[in-house]
Write a protein that holds these residues in place. Structure first.
Motif, mmCIF file in Angstrom:
data_model
loop_
_atom_site.group_PDB
_atom_site.id
_atom_site.type_symbol
_atom_site.label_atom_id
_atom_site.label_comp_id
_atom_site.label_asym_id
_atom_site.label_seq_id
_atom_site.Cartn_x
_atom_site.Cartn_y
_atom_site.Cartn_z
ATOM 1 N N UNK A 1 0.773 -1.030 0.159
ATOM 2 C CA UNK A 1 -0.062 -0.022 -0.040
ATOM 3 C C UNK A 1 0.791 1.344 0.085
ATOM 4 N N UNK A 2 2.160 1.250 0.556
ATOM 5 C CA UNK A 2 3.023 2.224 0.519
ATOM 6 C C UNK A 2 3.365 2.617 -0.879
ATOM 7 N N UNK A 3 3.791 1.552 -1.555
ATOM 8 C CA UNK A 3 4.300 1.934 -2.899
ATOM 9 C C UNK A 3 3.088 2.346 -3.936
ATOM 10 N N UNK A 4 1.878 1.653 -3.436
ATOM 11 C CA UNK A 4 0.477 2.300 -4.354
ATOM 12 C C UNK A 4 0.281 3.797 -3.939
ATOM 13 N N UNK A 5 0.466 3.990 -2.688
ATOM 14 C CA UNK A 5 0.118 5.254 -2.468
ATOM 15 C C UNK A 5 1.167 6.543 -3.030
ATOM 16 N N UNK A 6 2.349 6.095 -3.055
ATOM 17 C CA UNK A 6 3.560 6.765 -3.587
ATOM 18 C C UNK A 6 3.208 6.934 -5.064
ATOM 19 N N UNK A 7 2.699 6.092 -5.922
ATOM 20 C CA UNK A 7 2.573 6.132 -7.254
ATOM 21 C C UNK A 7 1.269 6.761 -7.604
ATOM 22 N N UNK A 8 0.081 6.760 -6.545
ATOM 23 C CA UNK A 8 -1.094 7.510 -6.791
ATOM 24 C C UNK A 8 -0.840 8.856 -6.619
ATOM 25 N N UNK A 9 -0.196 9.352 -5.566
ATOM 26 C CA UNK A 9 0.033 10.792 -5.239
ATOM 27 C C UNK A 9 0.887 11.286 -6.543
ATOM 28 N N UNK A 10 1.579 10.601 -7.200
ATOM 29 C CA UNK A 10 2.386 11.283 -8.444
ATOM 30 C C UNK A 10 1.757 11.385 -9.596
ATOM 31 N N UNK A 11 0.861 10.320 -9.844
ATOM 32 C CA UNK A 11 0.505 10.163 -11.205
ATOM 33 C C UNK A 11 -1.218 10.766 -11.318
ATOM 34 N N UNK A 12 -1.907 10.965 -10.164
ATOM 35 C CA UNK A 12 -3.359 10.951 -10.337
ATOM 36 C C UNK A 12 -3.322 12.784 -10.528
ATOM 37 N N UNK A 13 -3.719 13.365 -11.655
ATOM 38 C CA UNK A 13 -4.001 14.600 -11.867
ATOM 39 C C UNK A 13 -4.904 15.292 -11.196
#
Length: 560
Positions: free
Chosen positions: A92-104
């Protein structure tokens, strides 16, 4: 569509809009492997079955690979599955990092993280039946904030900072290009002004000199010697007019002015081929000048060719002024990689003609001219009291010494800094970086308010969690006197009314660790308030009920 085309299409879909290199793929696989292995350890501690371990590992790998293409969906799915599969919690930490960066967009990111939190909390309440729902909600929310929200906020800050720096870099480069264009236009206007002044002043004076010397040359009262000297002056004035026209053309338009057909054959070539003419003119004026050429002559580019001519011309002029009557030696040496132009004169043969008019910029101009074509000029006195000027000029054009202009950040503006980078979408950058406030002070105030509200909410959540933990401890502990006061055969409801509820994280699973329970009974376990002296063990009091009464009670020790 054949299988190969389908696989390629699926691969392109999986990569998404970002370029997915082999290095990035290897990194994602490594992250997925580490998360899956650590998740298996978590499942083992939770005594998960083999099927659950396999499902957890597969889901961790799938979520890791899909996080680039579907950041919001993988965030929600991973948060929900982590409540059911403890092995998926670490991803979930990796998914949170990716979502925070890529969700516009801030709204979309807030909606995705909120939905993920609701899914994690909801499934946590459903799957955990041994704890109070409120306690599950608090713990799950705090865990979600730590493992998912904080990496997402850090990633979003890092991504926005990188976008801002890139935007500033590109805008700075654009400003530097615009400043260079403005400076170029200013230089062009100044050159045109200088050219006009030279044409109006020097051109007029040289024309008068040429006319008067031409009239004086045909004066019958002059001797042949005087008429020859006047002819030399007239030719020099005509040559000066031609050079002035050339310089004015370069200053005004950047190219040499065209020479009229009737005058093209009169002036000497402004290059190496014209050096012999300059030497011959010096000899005609009575100066002993020698010219020597060594090596195999090779062609030079126009700028270097003209620089060689100017070096010889300026050196001869200096020799005329500062060492009148001295012998001068001009040598052209064609080396393997450059042309060496050397002019040396001996000491003055006699006293000078008085004060010499000199601007003091001749040698400085030669050095600058040579530097611009990748060469160099050295000038200095010789051991015998003379003077020597030597220039080294490359055969090809090798501009040197032209440094990149420094930008406002103290850096150098290099054209290749942003090569290969996709063009910047300024509208998207503005939307991403715009603060929804009317002023800078308002934006700072809003940010401080949000930070303060988040801090208050976190303190409230921590306070509630501590209060619930204290209450949970009280519900899961009794002392020896309470245990001894309960008798076997007492009604179940009476015993439960005398004892705490036992609904605590401290007592989870303790009823199954002691002696064998009576068949068909339901047991309630408590920790002893005054446990054993051994810090590695806990004393447990267990009460078992069947048919509405207490049928068994046990006191036993378990390892922590």
């Amino acid at each position: 569509m054949d299988a190969t085309a389908r696989v390629r299409a699926g691969w392109d879909w999986l990569k998404g809009p970002e370029p997915w290199t082999r290095r990035m793929l290897a990194g994602d696989l490594a992250l997925a492997t580490v998360a899956a292995v650590l998740g298996l350890g978590v499942e083992e501690l939770d005594r998960g079955s083999g099927a659950r371990m396999l499902a957890s590992a597969v889901l961790v790998v799938a979520l890791t690979l899909l996080r680039r293409r579907l950041p919001a969906a993988t965030l929600v799915a991973g948060s929900a599955l982590s409540a059911v599969l403890p092995g998926a919690l670490l991803v979930t930490g990796l998914l949170g990092w990716s979502a925070g960066r890529r969700i516009e967009g801030v709204g979309r990111a807030l909606a995705a993280f909120s939905l993920a939190c609701v899914a994690a909390v909801g499934l946590g309440v459903v799957s955990e039946s041994e704890m109070r729902p409120l306690l599950v909600i608090v713990f799950t929310t705090l865990l979600f904030i730590v493992t998912t929200v904080m990496p997402g906020l850090a990633s979003r800050y890092w991504s926005q900072r990188r976008t801002l720096l890139r935007a500033l870099q590109e805008r700075n480069a654009q400003l530097m290009r615009e400043r260079a264009m403005i400076a170029g236009q200013a230089r062009l206007l100044e050159r045109q002004r200088i050219a006009q002044d030279m044409h109006d002043s020097l051109g007029h004076q040289l024309a008068l000199i040429s006319v008067h010397t031409g009239a004086l040359e045909v004066d019958p009262k002059l001797t042949d010697r005087q008429r020859e000297a006047v002819g030399v002056l007239r030719q020099a004035s005509v040559a000066a007019m031609h050079e002035l026209r050339e310089v004015v053309g370069i200053l005004r338009d950047g190219v040499a002015a065209p020479v009229p057909v009737e005058e093209a054959a009169q002036p000497a070539a402004r290059g190496v081929a014209g050096i012999a003419g300059v030497v011959e003119s010096a000899r005609g004026a009575g100066t002993p000048v020698g010219l020597a050429t060594t090596g195999q002559p090779r062609p030079l580019v126009a700028a270097c060719d003209h620089a060689a001519y100017r070096i010889v011309q300026e050196a001869l002029t200096n020799a005329y002024k500062h060492a009148p009557g001295a012998a001068i030696a001009v040598e052209l040496r064609y080396e393997d990689d450059s042309l060496v132009v050397e002019i040396a004169n001996g000491p003055a043969a006699g006293p000078g003609a008085g004060e010499v008019v000199s601007g003091g910029q001749g040698l400085t101009g030669l050095r600058e001219r040579a530097r611009l074509v990748g060469g160099m000029v050295h000038a200095g006195p010789t051991e015998d009291g003379g003077f020597r000027v030597a220039g080294v000029l490359p055969y090809g054009a090798e501009p040197a010494g032209v440094e990149d202009a420094a930008d406002d950040f103290g850096q150098r503006l290099r054209p290749h800094v942003l090569d290969g980078a996709p063009p910047m979408d300024w509208a998207a950058v503005d939307r991403e970086l715009t603060v929804p406030s009317r002023s800078r002070a308002g934006g700072v105030a809003m940010g401080c308010g949000i930070a303060f509200a988040a801090g208050v909410l976190l303190l409230v959540a921590l306070g509630v969690a501590i209060a619930l933990m204290v209450g949970s401890f009280k519900d899961g502990m009794i002392d020896r006197e309470e245990y001894d006061a309960v008798r076997i055969g007492t009604a179940e409801q009476e015993v439960r009314d005398r004892l705490p509820s036992g609904d605590s994280v401290l007592t989870s699973g303790l009823d199954r660790k002691g002696p064998t329970r009576p068949a068909g009974s339901e047991c309630l376990a408590f920790l002893a308030a005054d446990g054993p002296s051994d810090l590695g063990k806990d004393l447990v009091f267990r009460f078992c009920f069947a048919d509405g009464k207490l049928v068994d009670k046990q006191a036993y020790e378990v390892k922590q």
